[in-house]
Design a protein around this motif. Structure first.
Motif, short mmCIF file in Angstrom:
data_model
loop_
_atom_site.label_atom_id
_atom_site.label_comp_id
_atom_site.label_asym_id
_atom_site.label_seq_id
_atom_site.Cartn_x
_atom_site.Cartn_y
_atom_site.Cartn_z
N ARG A 159 0.71 -1.19 -0.03
CA ARG A 159 0.24 0.06 -0.11
C ARG A 159 0.91 1.41 0.03
N ALA A 168 0.47 3.89 -2.88
CA ALA A 168 0.35 5.38 -2.60
C ALA A 168 1.18 6.48 -3.18
N GLY A 196 -1.15 7.55 -5.90
CA GLY A 196 -1.70 8.63 -5.11
C GLY A 196 -2.52 7.92 -3.90
N ARG A 197 -3.11 8.47 -3.28
CA ARG A 197 -3.85 8.02 -2.24
C ARG A 197 -5.31 8.02 -2.41
N GLY A 198 -5.95 7.09 -1.90
CA GLY A 198 -7.17 6.88 -2.25
C GLY A 198 -7.89 5.36 -2.33
N ILE A 199 -9.16 5.23 -2.50
CA ILE A 199 -9.63 3.99 -2.46
C ILE A 199 -9.38 3.21 -3.72
N GLY A 200 -9.12 3.84 -4.93
CA GLY A 200 -8.83 3.27 -5.95
C GLY A 200 -7.54 2.38 -6.00
N THR A 201 -6.44 3.06 -5.24
CA THR A 201 -5.37 2.46 -5.02
C THR A 201 -5.59 1.09 -4.18
#
Length: 83
Positions: free
Chosen positions: A14, A18, A22-27
């Motif tokens: 993770r 990230a 990038g950060r987020g639920i998609g990652t």
């Protein structure tokens, strides 16, 4: 249910994901998808092997159906419940 190994891999991957995506639920979804496909693959393969030896598939082979025809018309519709 995911195994502990794939969850640990997803947990440690993770920060790398990230940094790259990038950060987020998609990652999170992407990393879990990349690490969790093996269990689904095993189940689909087992079902495919089971259905490959069924009589209706053998009958399609006997009348000259191609390998692709047997796979898409006879086996995959009966294996799709696993996915």
């Amino acid at each position: 249910m995911a195994s502990y190994g794939s969850l640990a891999l997803a947990f440690f991957a993770r920060p790398l994901g990230a940094a790259v995506f990038g950060r987020g639920i998609g990652t999170v979804v992407l990393i879990l998808g990349l690490t969790g496909w093996a269990g689904v693959y095993r189940q689909v393969r087992a079902e495919f092997i089971k259905h490959r030896s069924r009589e209706y598939v053998r009958a399609a082979e006997a009348i000259g159906a191609s390998t692709a025809s047997r796979m898409f018309r006879h086996i995959l519709p009966n294996v799709s419940h696993v996915v």
